[in-house]
Motif scaffolding. Sequence first.
Motif, PDB file in Angstrom:
ATOM      1  N   MET A   1      -6.308  -9.872   7.114  1.00 24.02           N
ATOM      2  CA  MET A   1      -5.210  -8.964   6.857  1.00 24.02           C
ATOM      3  C   MET A   1      -4.975  -8.848   5.360  1.00 24.02           C
ATOM      4  O   MET A   1      -4.998  -9.851   4.650  1.00 24.02           O
ATOM      5  N   ARG A   2      -4.740  -7.639   4.888  1.00 30.56           N
ATOM      6  CA  ARG A   2      -4.437  -7.445   3.483  1.00 30.56           C
ATOM      7  C   ARG A   2      -2.931  -7.307   3.315  1.00 30.56           C
ATOM      8  O   ARG A   2      -2.247  -6.750   4.170  1.00 30.56           O
ATOM      9  N   PRO A   3      -2.360  -7.806   2.202  1.00 30.35           N
ATOM     10  CA  PRO A   3      -0.936  -7.620   1.961  1.00 30.35           C
ATOM     11  C   PRO A   3      -0.641  -6.158   1.696  1.00 30.35           C
ATOM     12  O   PRO A   3      -1.528  -5.346   1.482  1.00 30.35           O
ATOM     13  N   ILE A   4       0.640  -5.818   1.672  1.00 30.48           N
ATOM     14  CA  ILE A   4       1.040  -4.441   1.445  1.00 30.48           C
ATOM     15  C   ILE A   4       0.587  -3.991   0.057  1.00 30.48           C
ATOM     16  O   ILE A   4       0.642  -4.738  -0.911  1.00 30.48           O
ATOM     17  N   SER A   5       0.072  -2.774  -0.013  1.00 35.09           N
ATOM     18  CA  SER A   5      -0.331  -2.192  -1.289  1.00 35.09           C
ATOM     19  C   SER A   5       0.435  -0.892  -1.481  1.00 35.09           C
ATOM     20  O   SER A   5       0.716  -0.181  -0.509  1.00 35.09           O
ATOM     21  N   VAL A   6       0.779  -0.597  -2.708  1.00 36.80           N
ATOM     22  CA  VAL A   6       1.584   0.594  -3.002  1.00 36.80           C
ATOM     23  C   VAL A   6       0.879   1.423  -4.059  1.00 36.80           C
ATOM     24  O   VAL A   6       0.457   0.903  -5.110  1.00 36.80           O
ATOM     25  N   PHE A   7       0.749   2.717  -3.791  1.00 42.18           N
ATOM     26  CA  PHE A   7       0.219   3.680  -4.767  1.00 42.18           C
ATOM     27  C   PHE A   7       1.303   4.719  -4.998  1.00 42.18           C
ATOM     28  O   PHE A   7       1.895   5.234  -4.040  1.00 42.18           O
ATOM     29  N   GLU A   8       1.561   5.029  -6.257  1.00 39.88           N
ATOM     30  CA  GLU A   8       2.593   6.020  -6.564  1.00 39.88           C
ATOM     31  C   GLU A   8       2.181   6.792  -7.810  1.00 39.88           C
ATOM     32  O   GLU A   8       1.703   6.203  -8.787  1.00 39.88           O
ATOM     33  N   THR A   9       2.361   8.111  -7.774  1.00 34.12           N
ATOM     34  CA  THR A   9       1.988   8.933  -8.918  1.00 34.12           C
ATOM     35  C   THR A   9       2.762  10.243  -8.896  1.00 34.12           C
ATOM     36  O   THR A   9       3.227  10.683  -7.836  1.00 34.12           O
ATOM     37  N   GLU A  10       2.874  10.844 -10.071  1.00 30.26           N
ATOM     38  CA  GLU A  10       3.413  12.200 -10.189  1.00 30.26           C
ATOM     39  C   GLU A  10       2.362  13.142 -10.769  1.00 30.26           C
ATOM     40  O   GLU A  10       2.666  14.282 -11.102  1.00 30.26           O
ATOM     41  N   ASP A  11       1.133  12.630 -10.865  1.00 32.22           N
ATOM     42  CA  ASP A  11       0.016  13.430 -11.351  1.00 32.22           C
ATOM     43  C   ASP A  11      -0.691  14.065 -10.158  1.00 32.22           C
ATOM     44  O   ASP A  11      -1.155  13.355  -9.258  1.00 32.22           O
ATOM     45  N   LEU A  12      -0.784  15.385 -10.122  1.00 30.91           N
ATOM     46  CA  LEU A  12      -1.326  16.082  -8.969  1.00 30.91           C
ATOM     47  C   LEU A  12      -2.791  15.726  -8.723  1.00 30.91           C
ATOM     48  O   LEU A  12      -3.208  15.543  -7.568  1.00 30.91           O
ATOM     49  N   ASP A  13      -3.576  15.620  -9.764  1.00 26.16           N
ATOM     50  CA  ASP A  13      -4.988  15.286  -9.584  1.00 26.16           C
ATOM     51  C   ASP A  13      -5.151  13.879  -8.993  1.00 26.16           C
ATOM     52  O   ASP A  13      -5.993  13.652  -8.118  1.00 26.16           O
ATOM     53  N   GLY A 166       5.833  -7.728   7.429  1.00 32.54           N
ATOM     54  CA  GLY A 166       6.642  -8.094   6.268  1.00 32.54           C
ATOM     55  C   GLY A 166       6.612  -9.554   5.907  1.00 32.54           C
ATOM     56  O   GLY A 166       6.971  -9.929   4.793  1.00 32.54           O
ATOM     57  N   THR A 167       6.178 -10.418   6.850  1.00 39.55           N
ATOM     58  CA  THR A 167       6.237 -11.854   6.586  1.00 39.55           C
ATOM     59  C   THR A 167       4.921 -12.578   6.822  1.00 39.55           C
ATOM     60  O   THR A 167       4.798 -13.748   6.486  1.00 39.55           O
ATOM     61  N   LEU A 168       3.942 -11.890   7.376  1.00 41.34           N
ATOM     62  CA  LEU A 168       2.723 -12.546   7.842  1.00 41.34           C
ATOM     63  C   LEU A 168       1.823 -12.977   6.694  1.00 41.34           C
ATOM     64  O   LEU A 168       1.685 -12.286   5.701  1.00 41.34           O
ATOM     65  N   GLN A 169       1.203 -14.126   6.854  1.00 37.40           N
ATOM     66  CA  GLN A 169       0.178 -14.591   5.942  1.00 37.40           C
ATOM     67  C   GLN A 169      -1.192 -14.349   6.564  1.00 37.40           C
ATOM     68  O   GLN A 169      -1.335 -14.243   7.780  1.00 37.40           O
ATOM     69  N   VAL A 175      -0.910 -13.888  15.406  1.00 37.81           N
ATOM     70  CA  VAL A 175       0.266 -13.025  15.378  1.00 37.81           C
ATOM     71  C   VAL A 175      -0.135 -11.598  15.035  1.00 37.81           C
ATOM     72  O   VAL A 175       0.334 -10.638  15.644  1.00 37.81           O
ATOM     73  N   ALA A 176      -1.019 -11.436  14.049  1.00 36.37           N
ATOM     74  CA  ALA A 176      -1.463 -10.096  13.660  1.00 36.37           C
ATOM     75  C   ALA A 176      -2.169  -9.399  14.817  1.00 36.37           C
ATOM     76  O   ALA A 176      -1.892  -8.233  15.111  1.00 36.37           O
TER      77      ALA A 176
END
Length: 315
Positions: A1-13, A166-169, A175-176
């Motif tokens: 399992m991978r932890p949560i990853s976040v991508f955020e941008t305001e660049d359209l490309d 949210g809590t899993l290792q 559990v996963a």
Amino acid sequence: MRPISVFETEDLDEAHAMLERTYTRMRLNVTGDEHHLRLARTDLGSLSLHHLTFGMHFDADLTPPDLISVARCRSGRMTRQIGRETLHCGPGTLFLPPPAVRGHVRVEDLDGEYAFFPADIFAQFADVAPGRKAGSIRFTGYRPISAQAAATWCQTYDYVRVTVAGTLQAAESLVADSAVRLLATVALSAFPNTAMHEPTIADRHDAHPANLRRAITFIDENADRDITPADIALAARVTIRALQLAFRRHLDTTPTAYLRRVRLDHAHRQLQAADPALTTVSSIAMRWGFASHSSFTARYHAAYGVPPSETLRRR
């Protein structure tokens, strides 16, 4: 399992490249000057949970990946053209779009949550209609079968997202895997599909005590593994529906509930033997597939008359 990853941008490309990298090739036609995109992603084995936020308006022509996805619109709007049918999604909408079907999408400041499954996973949790192969299970409708079915999906998704993901290792694979099975089973119950829901005459005949004993033996010997109803049915040499009928007829329970009780008993014995200075109730609960501490405590107290923390202290 991978932890949560976040991508955020305001660049359209960058946004366009991320969408194609994560989902599929698409041609975007964006209106307006705002191009905000945010994707929060968590992978639980074969299941992927995505929270997508579009702070922009756009049209796109695309062919979705060959995955089953259940989508919930939190806010904003999306219109999807599928053949001659138009699917309108607004706040609170729950839907299951067909995989790998080319169509046109219009998005207006959409905030949505998605669960992505491999298409073949559902054969592990349901029998198929006579004459069909297991891999041919498919969903036949976009909308939930009832408001209650939609509510059950949303509650289950929130539980998996908050309590499990949210809590899993990474080491807590039992559990996963249980979370993946839980969401897949709820999806089969919530949306129309080609799985068979009623036992046949042959299933009723196979709901025999001898087959039940084989199932119980298999569960007792493999409770520490990620086993599915399909695994249990295979060990008992019956269909999943016959298995369910046997447990209901002879034990007044379900295979899943019986497996949960066996795991609870293992957790009880481990708590009795554990050193409270070296372990915790939560670690033992997780070891046996119980992600929610409060739920485990309630089940344990109902079964043994004391909270698990008291059993651990009594050693």
